[in-house]
Design a protein around this motif. Structure first.
Motif, PDB file in Angstrom:
ATOM      1  N   GLU A  23      -4.634   4.736   9.817  1.00  0.00           N
ATOM      2  CA  GLU A  23      -5.752   3.744   9.175  1.00  0.00           C
ATOM      3  C   GLU A  23      -7.132   3.840   9.908  1.00  0.00           C
ATOM      4  N   ASP A  60     -10.953   3.606   5.757  1.00  0.00           N
ATOM      5  CA  ASP A  60     -10.086   2.699   4.983  1.00  0.00           C
ATOM      6  C   ASP A  60     -10.754   1.378   4.762  1.00  0.00           C
ATOM      7  N   ALA A  61     -11.701   1.048   5.919  1.00  0.00           N
ATOM      8  CA  ALA A  61     -12.043  -0.253   6.041  1.00  0.00           C
ATOM      9  C   ALA A  61     -13.370  -0.155   6.895  1.00  0.00           C
ATOM     10  N   ALA A  80     -15.087  -2.772  -2.072  1.00  0.00           N
ATOM     11  CA  ALA A  80     -13.720  -2.376  -1.379  1.00  0.00           C
ATOM     12  C   ALA A  80     -12.581  -2.400  -2.392  1.00  0.00           C
ATOM     13  N   ASP A  81     -12.811  -3.554  -3.228  1.00  0.00           N
ATOM     14  CA  ASP A  81     -11.573  -3.798  -4.136  1.00  0.00           C
ATOM     15  C   ASP A  81     -11.708  -2.365  -4.977  1.00  0.00           C
ATOM     16  N   LYS A  85      -9.870  -0.235  -0.864  1.00  0.00           N
ATOM     17  CA  LYS A  85     -10.016  -0.322   0.638  1.00  0.00           C
ATOM     18  C   LYS A  85     -10.455  -1.888   1.097  1.00  0.00           C
ATOM     19  N   GLY A  86     -10.762  -1.922   2.245  1.00  0.00           N
ATOM     20  CA  GLY A  86     -10.987  -3.349   2.748  1.00  0.00           C
ATOM     21  C   GLY A  86     -12.463  -3.583   3.639  1.00  0.00           C
ATOM     22  N   ARG A 129      -7.736  -9.909  -4.595  1.00  0.00           N
ATOM     23  CA  ARG A 129      -7.712  -9.402  -3.101  1.00  0.00           C
ATOM     24  C   ARG A 129      -6.578  -9.704  -2.450  1.00  0.00           C
ATOM     25  N   GLY A 131      -2.741  -8.917  -1.879  1.00  0.00           N
ATOM     26  CA  GLY A 131      -1.811  -7.761  -2.336  1.00  0.00           C
ATOM     27  C   GLY A 131      -0.454  -8.279  -2.224  1.00  0.00           C
ATOM     28  N   TYR A 135      -1.190 -10.522   2.137  1.00  0.00           N
ATOM     29  CA  TYR A 135      -2.706 -10.407   2.800  1.00  0.00           C
ATOM     30  C   TYR A 135      -3.669  -9.989   2.081  1.00  0.00           C
ATOM     31  N   SER A 136      -4.705 -10.385   2.310  1.00  0.00           N
ATOM     32  CA  SER A 136      -6.099  -9.913   1.402  1.00  0.00           C
ATOM     33  C   SER A 136      -6.695  -8.611   1.674  1.00  0.00           C
ATOM     34  N   ASN A 137      -7.384  -7.888   0.986  1.00  0.00           N
ATOM     35  CA  ASN A 137      -7.970  -6.674   1.832  1.00  0.00           C
ATOM     36  C   ASN A 137      -9.596  -7.224   2.424  1.00  0.00           C
TER      37      ASN A 137
END
Length: 236
Positions: A23, A60-61, A80-81, A85-86, A129, A131, A135-137
């Motif tokens: 990641e 990825d973020a 990101a959405d 990604k985050g 957001r 999942g 947890y949120s992204n």
């Protein structure tokens, strides 16, 4: 510092890390509003569509600064959405001088970092957001916390991943950092940069491996994993 060669190296490292199944978080700390924020978000989270760059990928973020408010966070969160990604929003830094501004309290006693954390959580916990993991992204960057503050934040923001700077060279201990984890070991990513990258400068590794900087870095990573794992046992 290294101009275009540094940029090329950044993207080549992302590609190599992706091939290894890792990641990837781009610590770019971008911060702006409106259209400019949208362009920054696209640049750092969308894979380029330009001819000749088809094999270039983005992280990825990424990390961003949210001190300009909602307009500085939502454009990044939206991209990101779209990209699956985050983002991690800077809430409190780990440097000693952070308290000069980030701990400043309003008339009601609410500190600046507390207000930012509340705002980030509002954006992060929108249904789209969060999942299947719960947890949120959209996560938070939080450094320099006491064990009590860390535990309170962990309990209050249960859908948030915390990115924790300061471990190693900046003085934060493993015990300090793991307070942001839930009892199942999730919820926090502990970052260590200089103490890993420059491990070859440390006497304990130079004595073992001499000028073999790769072995120095490898051992520093192993030592950090053991240190953090031991600290986690206190939460279980």
């Amino acid at each position: 510092k290294y101009l275009w060669e540094g940029v090329e190296t950044y993207y080549s490292l992302i590609t190599e890390a992706e091939e290894l199944g890792l990641e990837i978080i781009g610590d770019v700390k971008r911060g702006d509003i409106g259209h400019t924020a949208e362009q920054y978000a696209s640049a750092h989270l969308k894979n380029p569509e330009l001819v000749g760059l088809e094999d270039t990928i983005t992280p990825d973020a990424i990390t961003i600064s949210g001190f300009a408010g909602t307009e500085a966070i939502v454009p990044f969160a939206d991209v990101a959405d779209q990209q699956g990604k985050g983002i991690f929003v800077w809430v409190r830094s780990s440097n000693p001088g952070a308290a000069e501004i980030q701990d400043f309290a309003d008339a009601d006693g609410q500190k600046m970092y507390e207000r930012i954390a509340k705002l980030v959580n509002q954006i992060a916990t929108e249904q789209k957001r969060v999942g299947s993991s719960g947890y949120s992204n959209v996560g938070m960057i939080f450094g320099g916390a006491s064990k009590e503050v860390a535990a309170a934040l962990r309990e209050k923001y249960d859908k948030i991943w915390f990115l924790i700077p300061g471990y190693g060279s900046q003085g934060a201990s493993a015990a300090d950092c793991v307070q942001f984890c839930k009892t199942d070991g999730t919820g926090a990513l502990v970052n260590s940069s200089r103490s890993i990258i420059y491990a070859y400068e440390k006497p304990q590794y130079k004595e073992q491996f001499g000028d073999d900087w790769k072995r120095c870095i490898e051992q520093a990573i192993i030592d950090a994993k053991i240190d953090l794992s031991n600290a986690m046992q206190t939460l279980l």
